[in-house]
Design an enzyme around this catalytic site. Structure first.
Site, PDB file in Angstrom:
ATOM      1  N   ARG A  72       0.844  -1.211   0.000  1.00  0.00           N
ATOM      2  CA  ARG A  72       0.000   0.000   0.000  1.00  0.00           C
ATOM      3  C   ARG A  72       0.876   1.257   0.000  1.00  0.00           C
ATOM      4  O   ARG A  72       0.438   2.324  -0.411  1.00  0.00           O
ATOM      5  CB  ARG A  72      -0.967  -0.015   1.191  1.00  0.00           C
ATOM      6  CG  ARG A  72      -1.811   1.255   1.319  1.00  0.00           C
ATOM      7  CD  ARG A  72      -3.133   1.024   2.051  1.00  0.00           C
ATOM      8  NE  ARG A  72      -2.969   0.294   3.285  1.00  0.00           N
ATOM      9  CZ  ARG A  72      -2.519   0.820   4.436  1.00  0.00           C
ATOM     10  NH1 ARG A  72      -2.206   2.086   4.509  1.00  0.00           N
ATOM     11  NH2 ARG A  72      -2.401   0.073   5.508  1.00  0.00           N
ATOM     12  N   TYR A 128     -14.436  17.889 -15.899  1.00  0.00           N
ATOM     13  CA  TYR A 128     -14.952  16.521 -15.979  1.00  0.00           C
ATOM     14  C   TYR A 128     -16.014  16.341 -14.885  1.00  0.00           C
ATOM     15  O   TYR A 128     -15.785  16.709 -13.727  1.00  0.00           O
ATOM     16  CB  TYR A 128     -13.765  15.571 -15.753  1.00  0.00           C
ATOM     17  CG  TYR A 128     -14.080  14.113 -15.809  1.00  0.00           C
ATOM     18  CD1 TYR A 128     -14.337  13.482 -17.010  1.00  0.00           C
ATOM     19  CD2 TYR A 128     -14.082  13.352 -14.650  1.00  0.00           C
ATOM     20  CE1 TYR A 128     -14.593  12.122 -17.053  1.00  0.00           C
ATOM     21  CE2 TYR A 128     -14.348  11.987 -14.694  1.00  0.00           C
ATOM     22  CZ  TYR A 128     -14.601  11.388 -15.896  1.00  0.00           C
ATOM     23  OH  TYR A 128     -14.858  10.049 -15.940  1.00  0.00           O
ATOM     24  N   ASP A 201      -5.530  19.195 -14.451  1.00  0.00           N
ATOM     25  CA  ASP A 201      -5.844  17.861 -14.955  1.00  0.00           C
ATOM     26  C   ASP A 201      -5.378  17.842 -16.413  1.00  0.00           C
ATOM     27  O   ASP A 201      -5.953  18.511 -17.275  1.00  0.00           O
ATOM     28  CB  ASP A 201      -7.354  17.607 -14.843  1.00  0.00           C
ATOM     29  CG  ASP A 201      -7.752  16.205 -15.316  1.00  0.00           C
ATOM     30  OD1 ASP A 201      -7.027  15.633 -16.161  1.00  0.00           O
ATOM     31  OD2 ASP A 201      -8.793  15.705 -14.857  1.00  0.00           O
ATOM     32  N   LYS A 226      -6.690   6.792 -19.682  1.00  0.00           N
ATOM     33  CA  LYS A 226      -6.877   7.331 -21.037  1.00  0.00           C
ATOM     34  C   LYS A 226      -5.572   7.242 -21.841  1.00  0.00           C
ATOM     35  O   LYS A 226      -5.083   6.155 -22.047  1.00  0.00           O
ATOM     36  CB  LYS A 226      -7.414   8.755 -20.929  1.00  0.00           C
ATOM     37  CG  LYS A 226      -8.486   8.959 -19.841  1.00  0.00           C
ATOM     38  CD  LYS A 226      -9.808   8.312 -20.169  1.00  0.00           C
ATOM     39  CE  LYS A 226     -10.788   8.298 -18.995  1.00  0.00           C
ATOM     40  NZ  LYS A 226     -11.077   9.574 -18.354  1.00  0.00           N
TER      41      LYS A 226
END
Ligand SMILES: *Cc1c(COP(=O)(O)O)cnc(C)c1O
Length: 411
Positions: A72, A128, A201, A226
């Protein structure tokens, strides 16, 4: 952190080599053979990492010595992908941190910028949809003041930042679906003067088109789902930032646990190697499609930063190295029925949300990305019922144009 020698190499070279072959291997000379290094970083499917003595484990866990302890926190496959991203975003002092999704990355970026109770965050109204909802439903509900601004109107941004003095400003390098291009250097000047953290972003831009940290941004976020991974086969996200944001985002990731898994990190890193090749082809294809659609009688308006009538064509020429792989266009025919008829008539382009894949994808923004947005707000944002968005892939452009034209003929 990148070495100077590595950063002097070209973007294409770094895409292929960065992050690879640095992991420390313990397989050395077990049976008399020479130490060896795999050419591709292996998938370290291991939750924990052991050291030759417990004192080392103690120092690694205490952060006094670099090393791997628990998945983690860190993992060699994840670290290799992160080094490659940090190298491509070109920031000497910045680190990249990989997450299980773009949304987890955005959440960590906002938390790292201390968007918390009593703080104001100013966000682009074109953001977004899930990012806008995250701001309102998670950060807003926790006591942050969330305000929106037209990020592609510099005067409006300057006025709002001056009045609100926000803790953070959140924009996208290129907006969806009208492909507006943010003047990142000008906005960075405004946020710097106000002491606000600028979060960009860069999912639609990718470091191939723009490196926002070099233009003055403080934190870069990607949905690596993406373009960065590029094959439509994983969900992943990245934060790239220098101090103090990198350490803060890492702490959020440790505690919230939104870390990427080693399998996804490996696929993302593998996809990243061809980012420059894919982007070059996608930009070329998109520009060709945009210019062909612009003169088609069944197309009313085409949005692509390469076109002279695009509102940000001048900004794009200054802040992007190319005009990008997304194109949107309005049909001459009005209404949803025409848009649906067009999409149903496509035979090669894939009708699916998401973007940045090797395949050309076509969507209807009003019922997908902007589904949750009220019709009046959609109208104001220019997301009309007859608007189609294409994420152009790497296919031969003539096959794509043939498919688009035959579908236009059938409406
Ligand atoms: C897809 C996307 C996100 C969210 O990323 P996930 O990987 O789906 O969590 C954030 N911002 C932009 C611009 C996106 O396109």
């Amino acid at each position: 952190m990148n070495t100077d020698k590595e950063q002097q190499r070209h973007f294409e070279t770094r895409a292929v080599h960065s992050g690879e072959r640095r992991a420390k291997h313990e397989d050395k000379a077990a049976n008399g053979q020479d130490a060896f290094y795999p050419v591709s970083t292996p998938i370290y499917a291991s939750t924990t990492f052991s050291h030759s003595n417990i004192e080392t484990t103690d120092r690694v866990l205490g952060g006094e010595e670099p090393g791997y302890s628990y998945a983690r926190y860190d993992n060699p496959t994840v670290a290799a992908f992160e080094r490659a991203i940090a190298s491509l975003e070109g920031a000497q002092e910045a680190r990249a941190l990989a997450f299980g999704s773009g949304m987890a990355a955005m959440h960590a970026a906002l938390a790292a910028a201390e968007v918390t109770v009593g703080a104001t965050v100013l966000a682009a109204e074109q953001l977004y949809g899930s990012t806008a909802t995250l701001l309102v439903q998670v950060f807003g509900a926790a006591g942050a003041e969330v305000r929106f601004v037209d990020a592609y109107n510099l005067e409006a941004v300057e006025k709002q930042v001056g009045e609100l003095r926000p803790r953070a400003v959140v924009i996208e390098s290129i907006s969806n679906p009208l492909l507006r291009v943010a003047d990142v250097p000008a906005i960075a000047e405004i946020t710097r003067a106000a002491g606000s953290a600028l979060i960009v972003d860069n999912t639609f831009g990718t470091p191939y088109l723009q490196r926002p940290l070099d233009l003055g941004a403080d934190i870069v976020v990607h949905s690596a789902t993406k373009y960065l991974s590029g094959h439509g086969d994983i969900t992943a996200g990245v934060v790239v930032a220098g101090a103090p944001y990198d350490g803060a985002a890492e702490q959020v990731r440790k505690l919230v646990g939104g870390v990427i898994g080693p399998f996804e990190a490996w696929l993302a890193h593998r996809g990243l190697k061809t980012l420059p090749l894919r982007m070059a082809r996608q930009c070329e294809n998109a520009q060709e499609i945009a210019s062909r659609l612009a003169s088609h009688p069944k197309v009313k308006k085409v949005n692509h930063p390469s076109l002279k009538d695009h509102p940000d064509s001048e900004v794009a020429a200054r802040v992007l190295s190319d005009a990008g792989g997304l194109v949107s266009f309005e049909l001459t025919a009005e209404g949803r029925d025409a848009a649906f008829a067009f999409l149903n008539a496509l035979e090669l382009c894939v009708k699916a949300p998401s973007l940045g894949d090797v395949y050309t994808l076509a969507i209807h923004p009003a019922t997908s990305s902007h589904r949750e947005v009220s019709p009046s707000r959609r109208e104001r944002l220019g997301v009309k019922e007859n608007l189609i968005r294409l994420s152009v892939g790497i296919e031969h452009p003539e096959d794509l144009i043939f498919d688009l034209e035959q579908a236009l003929d059938r409406i």
